[in-house]
Design a protein around this motif. Structure first.
Motif, PDB file in Angstrom:
ATOM      1  N   GLY A  20      92.284  11.747  93.989  1.00  0.00           N
ATOM      2  CA  GLY A  20      91.223  11.876  94.987  1.00  0.00           C
ATOM      3  C   GLY A  20      90.628  10.537  95.370  1.00  0.00           C
ATOM      4  N   GLU A  22      87.029   8.750  97.613  1.00  0.00           N
ATOM      5  CA  GLU A  22      85.683   9.008  98.116  1.00  0.00           C
ATOM      6  C   GLU A  22      85.679   9.572  99.523  1.00  0.00           C
ATOM      7  OE1 GLU A  22      82.552   6.127  97.702  1.00  0.00           O
ATOM      8  OE2 GLU A  22      83.412   5.435  95.803  1.00  0.00           O
ATOM      9  N   ASP A  25      86.082  13.357  99.240  1.00  0.00           N
ATOM     10  CA  ASP A  25      85.220  14.110  98.318  1.00  0.00           C
ATOM     11  C   ASP A  25      84.370  15.165  99.022  1.00  0.00           C
ATOM     12  OD1 ASP A  25      86.299  12.522  96.353  1.00  0.00           O
ATOM     13  OD2 ASP A  25      84.497  11.319  96.052  1.00  0.00           O
ATOM     14  N   TRP A  28      86.410  18.282 100.065  1.00  0.00           N
ATOM     15  CA  TRP A  28      86.760  19.214  98.983  1.00  0.00           C
ATOM     16  C   TRP A  28      85.536  19.928  98.428  1.00  0.00           C
ATOM     17  CZ3 TRP A  28      91.364  21.027  98.732  1.00  0.00           C
ATOM     18  CH2 TRP A  28      92.416  20.277  99.239  1.00  0.00           C
ATOM     19  N   ARG A  98      87.059  12.523  87.735  1.00  0.00           N
ATOM     20  CA  ARG A  98      86.107  12.370  88.826  1.00  0.00           C
ATOM     21  C   ARG A  98      85.367  13.703  88.905  1.00  0.00           C
ATOM     22  NH1 ARG A  98      88.102  12.206  93.590  1.00  0.00           N
ATOM     23  NH2 ARG A  98      86.756  10.631  94.453  1.00  0.00           N
ATOM     24  N   PHE A 100      82.166  16.173  90.175  1.00  0.00           N
ATOM     25  CA  PHE A 100      81.264  16.321  91.319  1.00  0.00           C
ATOM     26  C   PHE A 100      80.246  17.430  91.105  1.00  0.00           C
ATOM     27  CE2 PHE A 100      85.339  14.754  92.649  1.00  0.00           C
ATOM     28  CZ  PHE A 100      85.006  13.634  93.372  1.00  0.00           C
ATOM     29  N   TYR A 150      90.751  19.253  92.145  1.00  0.00           N
ATOM     30  CA  TYR A 150      90.233  18.030  92.757  1.00  0.00           C
ATOM     31  C   TYR A 150      88.833  17.723  92.227  1.00  0.00           C
ATOM     32  CZ  TYR A 150      89.057  14.541  96.293  1.00  0.00           C
ATOM     33  OH  TYR A 150      88.695  13.374  96.916  1.00  0.00           O
ATOM     34  N   LEU A 151      88.014  18.768  92.098  1.00  0.00           N
ATOM     35  CA  LEU A 151      86.633  18.587  91.653  1.00  0.00           C
ATOM     36  C   LEU A 151      86.491  18.501  90.136  1.00  0.00           C
ATOM     37  CD1 LEU A 151      84.946  21.015  94.185  1.00  0.00           C
ATOM     38  CD2 LEU A 151      85.050  18.515  94.306  1.00  0.00           C
TER      39      LEU A 151
END
Length: 186
Positions: A20, A22, A25, A28, A98, A100, A150-151
């Protein structure tokens, strides 16, 4: 063997999650929320009512509500049974991800993957005779499920098993639905 599978699952998550950037981000973060899929849901409702009419369409809508409630309760039962930590809560790997969002419930199996697949496959089975391109709806659970990787809130195995469970449930549910639908709606 299970330990190796779990370790490989963690490694794959770290790899995929770290692909991923920025600039993607916020995209997603939107994709992972059901609300932003409302236009797709409205299109599906339109197709159902256009194809089946008000009475049969209402029965189908009720069946979908039951489907979603069952899927939600099933995934919660499985999560509580296995109690697999979410990647963002796993001290072994969370610093490598990463992150979120910070959900605190358990990870296995993904409710997003299970329910979106259950719903989508059911809709495809329901509408495939009337609309030849319904298989494009499969992009919904695939993209929705990937958003969780992804998150950093689900492992790939959580998503994959969710896809399988959702597909199996949809096929069984559609068969039961068809029997009841014929009997009640003629």
């Amino acid at each position: 063997m299970l330990e190796i599978l779990i370790q490989k699952d963690k490694e794959l998550l770290i790899f995929l999650n770290n692909l991923g950037s920025e600039q993607w981000d916020s995209f997603w973060l939107l994709i992972t929320k059901q609300f932003y899929w409302t236009p797709l849901f409205l299109l599906i409702l339109f197709m159902i009512f256009k194809t089946f009419g008000l009475k049969k369409g209402g029965f189908i809508l009720l069946s979908i509500v039951i489907l979603v409630a069952f899927s939600d309760q099933f995934t919660n039962l499985i999560k509580d049974y296995f109690q697999r930590l979410r990647p963002n809560n796993d001290p072994e790997i969370n610093h490598l991800l990463r992150n979120f969002i910070q959900p605190q419930s358990f990870s296995f199996t993904s409710g997003h993957a299970t329910t979106s697949t259950f719903f989508t496959v059911f809709i495809i089975l329901l509408l495939r005779k009337y609309y030849k391109n319904t298989y494009f709806l499969l992009f919904f659970p695939l993209i929705f499920g990937y958003s969780r990787i992804y998150l950093g809130v689900h492992f790939p195995l959580d998503i994959f098993i969710g896809f399988i469970a959702g597909t199996i449930f949809a096929i069984i549910y559609y068969q039961l639905f068809s029997l009841v639908f014929k009997k009640l709606m003629g």
